[in-house]
Design a protein around this motif. Structure first.
Motif, PDB file in Angstrom:
ATOM      1  N   SER A  41      -4.039  -0.514  12.477  1.00 10.61           N
ATOM      2  CA  SER A  41      -3.145  -2.280  12.299  1.00 10.61           C
ATOM      3  C   SER A  41      -4.774  -2.869  12.545  1.00 10.61           C
ATOM      4  CB  SER A  41      -2.213  -2.610  13.207  1.00 10.61           C
ATOM      5  OG  SER A  41      -2.753  -2.860  14.269  1.00 10.61           O
ATOM      6  N   GLY A  42      -5.237  -2.953  13.165  1.00  9.80           N
ATOM      7  CA  GLY A  42      -6.732  -4.216  13.286  1.00  9.80           C
ATOM      8  C   GLY A  42      -7.598  -4.304  12.133  1.00  9.80           C
ATOM      9  N   ARG A  43      -8.077  -2.570  11.763  1.00 14.40           N
ATOM     10  CA  ARG A  43      -8.778  -2.819  10.641  1.00 14.40           C
ATOM     11  C   ARG A  43      -7.862  -3.290   9.622  1.00 14.40           C
ATOM     12  NH1 ARG A  43     -12.933   1.821   9.846  1.00 14.40           N
ATOM     13  NH2 ARG A  43     -11.532   2.326   8.325  1.00 14.40           N
ATOM     14  N   LYS A  44      -6.431  -2.975   9.512  1.00 18.80           N
ATOM     15  CA  LYS A  44      -5.913  -3.767   8.015  1.00 18.80           C
ATOM     16  C   LYS A  44      -5.313  -5.881   8.141  1.00 18.80           C
ATOM     17  CE  LYS A  44      -1.289  -4.100   6.089  1.00 18.80           C
ATOM     18  NZ  LYS A  44      -0.113  -4.127   6.667  1.00 18.80           N
ATOM     19  N   GLY A  45      -6.236  -5.957   9.416  1.00 19.91           N
ATOM     20  CA  GLY A  45      -5.746  -7.330   9.817  1.00 19.91           C
ATOM     21  C   GLY A  45      -7.440  -7.857   9.663  1.00 19.91           C
ATOM     22  N   ARG A  46      -8.216  -6.756   9.407  1.00 23.07           N
ATOM     23  CA  ARG A  46      -9.865  -7.339   9.733  1.00 23.07           C
ATOM     24  C   ARG A  46      -9.892  -7.038   8.052  1.00 23.07           C
ATOM     25  NH1 ARG A  46     -12.540  -3.442  12.139  1.00 23.07           N
ATOM     26  NH2 ARG A  46     -14.207  -4.065  11.302  1.00 23.07           N
ATOM     27  N   GLY A  47      -9.121  -6.234   7.435  1.00 25.25           N
ATOM     28  CA  GLY A  47      -9.758  -6.029   5.683  1.00 25.25           C
ATOM     29  C   GLY A  47     -10.699  -5.127   5.760  1.00 25.25           C
ATOM     30  N   VAL A  48     -10.701  -3.947   6.433  1.00 24.21           N
ATOM     31  CA  VAL A  48     -11.832  -2.956   6.419  1.00 24.21           C
ATOM     32  C   VAL A  48     -10.950  -1.621   6.000  1.00 24.21           C
ATOM     33  CG1 VAL A  48     -13.327  -2.005   7.430  1.00 24.21           C
ATOM     34  CG2 VAL A  48     -13.003  -4.300   8.301  1.00 24.21           C
ATOM     35  N   GLY A  49     -11.161  -1.091   4.817  1.00 20.83           N
ATOM     36  CA  GLY A  49     -10.817  -0.021   4.607  1.00 20.83           C
ATOM     37  C   GLY A  49     -11.321   0.912   3.665  1.00 20.83           C
ATOM     38  N   LYS A  50     -11.248   1.994   2.908  1.00 24.69           N
ATOM     39  CA  LYS A  50     -12.009   2.853   2.492  1.00 24.69           C
ATOM     40  C   LYS A  50     -11.960   3.131   0.915  1.00 24.69           C
ATOM     41  CE  LYS A  50     -12.410   6.190   6.665  1.00 24.69           C
ATOM     42  NZ  LYS A  50     -11.923   7.004   6.764  1.00 24.69           N
ATOM     43  N   GLY A  51     -12.030   2.963   0.266  1.00 28.87           N
ATOM     44  CA  GLY A  51     -12.814   3.587  -1.243  1.00 28.87           C
ATOM     45  C   GLY A  51     -12.761   2.019  -2.313  1.00 28.87           C
ATOM     46  N   HIS A  52     -12.436   2.379  -3.152  1.00 29.07           N
ATOM     47  CA  HIS A  52     -12.218   1.222  -4.251  1.00 29.07           C
ATOM     48  C   HIS A  52     -12.140  -0.010  -4.093  1.00 29.07           C
ATOM     49  CE1 HIS A  52     -13.128  -0.611  -8.847  1.00 29.07           C
ATOM     50  NE2 HIS A  52     -11.795  -0.578  -8.317  1.00 29.07           N
ATOM     51  N   GLY A  53     -12.898  -1.112  -4.030  1.00 28.24           N
ATOM     52  CA  GLY A  53     -12.090  -2.719  -3.918  1.00 28.24           C
ATOM     53  C   GLY A  53     -12.599  -2.700  -2.636  1.00 28.24           C
ATOM     54  N   ASN A  54     -12.731  -2.322  -1.749  1.00 27.38           N
ATOM     55  CA  ASN A  54     -12.957  -2.504  -0.176  1.00 27.38           C
ATOM     56  C   ASN A  54     -14.995  -2.515   0.452  1.00 27.38           C
ATOM     57  OD1 ASN A  54     -10.746  -2.766   1.201  1.00 27.38           O
ATOM     58  ND2 ASN A  54     -10.317  -0.508   0.180  1.00 27.38           N
TER      59      ASN A  54
END
Length: 136
Positions: free
Chosen positions: A100-113
């Motif tokens: 949930s913290g990574r989601k709030g930071r906008g950090v993810g994996k793959g295209h568009g991140n």
């Protein structure tokens, strides 16, 4: 649908258009992340692994937080979970490293991140600093 930002003594130093409470003021982090942080602060000897939504009523949202005891011998000996026993995994929830913290930071994996990797601040700094060769 929004929070009202509280002003000390009800004073707003501004023009009438911006007087009173400021509406449409969103919390920067999601409630799930705040719940993880509260539990992590309360139970300092445990590590927050993850959390999930349980219920909601008119006032609150309820989340269940999965916590791990890094001192337990079963956890320390299990190769699938003993990564959480490392010292760098202390208070992951405070640093936005849970799901949930990574989601709030906008950090993810793959295209568009890619524009958020390794972090929003690092990408902003890279785009807003001039790098010149010494002899050009």
């Amino acid at each position: 649908g929004y929070q009202r930002r509280v002003h000390g003594k009800g004073t707003v130093w501004g023009k009438p258009g911006s007087s009173g409470a400021i509406n449409k003021f969103k919390c920067t982090r999601n409630l799930q992340n705040l719940a993880e942080e509260r539990v992590g602060r309360r139970c300092g000897n445990l590590r927050v692994l993850n959390s999930y939504w349980v219920a909601v009523d008119g006032m609150y949202k309820y989340f269940e937080v999965i916590m791990v005891d890094p001192a337990h011998r079963v956890i320390r000996s299990d190769p699938r979970i003993n990564w959480i026993c490392k010292a760098v995994m202390k208070h992951r929830e405070m640093r936005g490293l849970t799901a949930s913290g990574r989601k709030g930071r906008g950090v993810g994996k793959g295209h568009g991140n890619h524009r958020f990797m390794p972090s929003r601040r690092a990408v902003w700094k890279k785009h807003n600093s001039v790098s010149l060769r010494r002899y050009r």
